[in-house]
Design an enzyme around this catalytic site. Structure first.
Site, PDB file in Angstrom:
ATOM      1  N   HIS A   1     -40.381 -17.699  14.749  1.00  0.00           N
ATOM      2  CA  HIS A   1     -39.764 -17.419  13.444  1.00  0.00           C
ATOM      3  C   HIS A   1     -40.807 -17.636  12.348  1.00  0.00           C
ATOM      4  O   HIS A   1     -41.739 -18.426  12.514  1.00  0.00           O
ATOM      5  CB  HIS A   1     -38.614 -18.387  13.174  1.00  0.00           C
ATOM      6  CG  HIS A   1     -37.447 -18.219  14.088  1.00  0.00           C
ATOM      7  ND1 HIS A   1     -36.626 -17.118  14.064  1.00  0.00           N
ATOM      8  CD2 HIS A   1     -36.957 -19.020  15.059  1.00  0.00           C
ATOM      9  CE1 HIS A   1     -35.679 -17.259  14.971  1.00  0.00           C
ATOM     10  NE2 HIS A   1     -35.843 -18.390  15.592  1.00  0.00           N
TER      11      HIS A   1
ATOM     12  N   CYS B   1     -36.776 -14.170  18.684  1.00  0.00           N
ATOM     13  CA  CYS B   1     -36.089 -15.267  19.370  1.00  0.00           C
ATOM     14  C   CYS B   1     -34.852 -14.777  20.123  1.00  0.00           C
ATOM     15  O   CYS B   1     -35.000 -14.096  21.132  1.00  0.00           O
ATOM     16  CB  CYS B   1     -35.787 -16.412  18.416  1.00  0.00           C
ATOM     17  SG  CYS B   1     -35.619 -17.958  19.328  1.00  0.00           S
TER      18      CYS B   1
HETATM   19  N1  LIG Z   1     -33.579 -19.292  17.240  1.00  0.00           N
HETATM   20  C1  LIG Z   1     -32.963 -18.516  18.126  1.00  0.00           C
HETATM   21  O1  LIG Z   1     -32.784 -17.315  17.939  1.00  0.00           O
HETATM   22  C2  LIG Z   1     -32.423 -19.215  19.344  1.00  0.00           C
HETATM   23  C3  LIG Z   1     -32.146 -18.281  20.493  1.00  0.00           C
HETATM   24  C4  LIG Z   1     -31.233 -18.894  21.551  1.00  0.00           C
HETATM   25  N2  LIG Z   1     -29.951 -19.204  20.994  1.00  0.00           N
HETATM   26  C5  LIG Z   1     -31.865 -20.133  22.165  1.00  0.00           C
HETATM   27  O2  LIG Z   1     -31.478 -21.228  21.876  1.00  0.00           O
HETATM   28  O3  LIG Z   1     -32.773 -20.023  22.939  1.00  0.00           O
END
Ligand SMILES: NC(=O)CC[C@H](N)C(=O)O
Length: 493
Positions: free
Chosen positions: A416, A331
């Protein structure tokens, strides 16, 4: 329907664990039980089947309760994007931001959302076990509180206070917690639970007897220090606890400790694999030496990328990729591997260079993507969850990896939880070990990750069963805090 609030003398006293243990203990007795935390502050969250985002701890407590996780179990989730600002998730969906100065004042609307959620939830379950936050004696915050005694008072919930004896000072902390509460709040504090005890409980007994005498409230029990038992934590990771030795070749994994890491519980399942050692680090030498480096999720991708560069960690990651040594981004970490990132949403930074290790471009959108995707990798089924504003698109042909990409020994995905899929995790780690020149292979008899987690919840319930006076617990659930609990001066100043 009845409820109970599990408060703590401090953060990390073990409220989440005790809540989970009570949930599983009640579920085993056939009681329909739900966990609840009015407001959680955490970047570790989970997407429920209905698409709602809740704190990871409440999700796991719902599993303990054998209930389907849902938005009402954690109606307010604050996700810190910086020291001064949190993103608010209300009933599982984005609900703006909150500045640090507003925590005490700007929350009336959130309180009513949380109260409504509790009322609604308690109508559908026999018992709701609520977890407080921090300490209920933070009297500077009491006026706007809806997580601790603000919640208990609203719904006349009996309160158990958990104290961490491992830190010391637990008797004073318990007494002081009570003595700083108003008479009305004190009337709900119905008992004490000592947590994380190691050693000879006989030495502690006289202290507990004194505590009972000076407070007029019973100690329900002393929970032992439980080795290898914890709950997906709100702000820390407990990877060491998963560790399992294996003879033969090992595999080392370095997880970069971003200041705003989010959903980094992804690496728990790697840590639970026999022979795999996971370390959290901000040290370029550790990043250079590991067999696999993981850039986990981040609630502040561009800021954490800047931090990565300020530490010289970018060079360590880039050098690994150039040498064909494994790197994984999940992510936010996957976003950092891109050629460029356009972000007018999370950081407002506009276009910034990524690490350029995958042929992708990331664009942030105002709309948050929350999902529970399914897919496969080399024939292994993968169920995952996703929470992000930024999306990556390939700018050149690249091998696909789950929803993301692979180039050489660099893998990236938005998903995830993918590593909780046992077959996929083991097959992928085998490929990583090969790329890293290691002889590690999965142990044939290793238990699956879900089974390990279930075992942990059961051991927690066993501890509740053997260490706590469960007849007092049931009485509190049945009839609330007993009338006539003594007031301990001075009360709220
Ligand atoms: N879950 C995450 O790692 C989010 C990644 C990033 N902050 C987004 O909102 O896209």
């Amino acid at each position: 329907m009845s409820g109970l609030l599990v408060a703590g003398t401090t953060s990390d006293a073990g409220k989440s664990l005790v809540t989970a243990g009570i949930c599983r203990w009640l579920a085993r007795r056939g009681i329909r039980v739900a966990p609840f935390k009015a407001q959680n502050m955490s970047n570790n969250s989970m997407v429920c089947a209905d698409g709602a985002e809740i704190g990871r701890a409440q999700w796991l407590q719902a599993r303990a309760a054998r209930a389907e996780p849902e938005a009402a179990m954690n109606p307010v989730l604050l996700k810190p994007g910086s020291d001064r600002r949190s993103h608010v998730v209300a009933l599982g969906k984005p609900f703006g931001t909150l500045e640090a100065g507003e925590y005490a004042t700007g929350r009336a609307g959130l309180a009513s959302i949380a109260f409504d959620a509790y009322a609604e939830l308690s109508g559908r379950f026999d018992v709701v076990v609520c977890e407080g936050a921090g300490s209920p004696a933070e009297i500077n915050l009491r006026a706007g509180d809806y997580v601790n005694l603000g919640l208990a008072r609203r719904f006349s919930l009996p309160v158990l206070v958990v104290g961490d004896i491992d830190r010391g000072g637990v008797l004073a902390a318990m007494f002081g917690t009570l003595a700083l509460l108003s008479a009305e709040d004190q009337a709900l504090v119905a008992g004490w639970v000592v947590n994380k005890f190691r050693g000879d409980v006989g030495l502690l007994r006289p202290g507990l007897a004194s505590l009972e005498r000076v407070t007029g409230r019973p100690v329900l029990g002393v929970l032992p220090w439980l080795d290898r038992v914890w709950i997906d934590s709100e702000d820390a990771l407990a990877v060491a606890g998963w560790r399992r030795e294996q003879t033969g070749g090992g595999l080392t994994v370095a997880v970069v400790r971003f200041p705003r890491a989010s959903n980094a519980t992804d690496v728990d399942a790697l840590a639970a694999e026999p022979g795999v050692t996971v370390t959290l680090t901000a040290d370029p030498d550790v990043v250079a030496a590991a067999d696999l480096v993981v850039l986990p999720g981040s609630r502040a991708t561009v800021d954490d990328l800047r931090w990565l560069r300020s530490r010289g960690l970018d060079a360590a990651v880039t050098a690994r990729a150039a040498a064909g040594r494994p790197v994984l981004g999940v992510c936010g970490g996957y976003q950092m591997l891109a050629e460029s990132i356009v972000d007018d949403v999370e950081s407002g930074a506009g276009e910034v260079d990524g690490l350029g290790l995958l042929p992708t471009r990331v664009a942030f959108a105002a709309e948050k993507v929350l999902g529970r995707p399914h897919g496969s990798w080399r024939g292994h089924q993968v169920s995952a969850y996703e929470i992000h504003h930024g999306s990556a698109t390939a700018v050149a042909p690249a091998e696909s990896f789950l929803d993301g990409h692979r180039a050489g020994a660099v893998w990236g995905t938005t998903w995830h939880g993918a590593f909780e899929n046992d077959g996929f995790r083991r097959a992928w780690l085998t490929e990583v070990a090969r790329a890293a020149g290691r002889s590690w292979t999965p142990a044939p008899d290793a238990p699956g990750f879900a089974a390990l987690r279930e075992d942990m919840l059961d051991r927690l319930a066993d501890a509740v069963d053997t260490a706590l006076d469960t007849s007092v617990l049931l009485r509190l659930l049945d009839s609330g805090a007993p009338a006539g609990l003594p007031f301990v001066p001075p009360g709220a100043p």
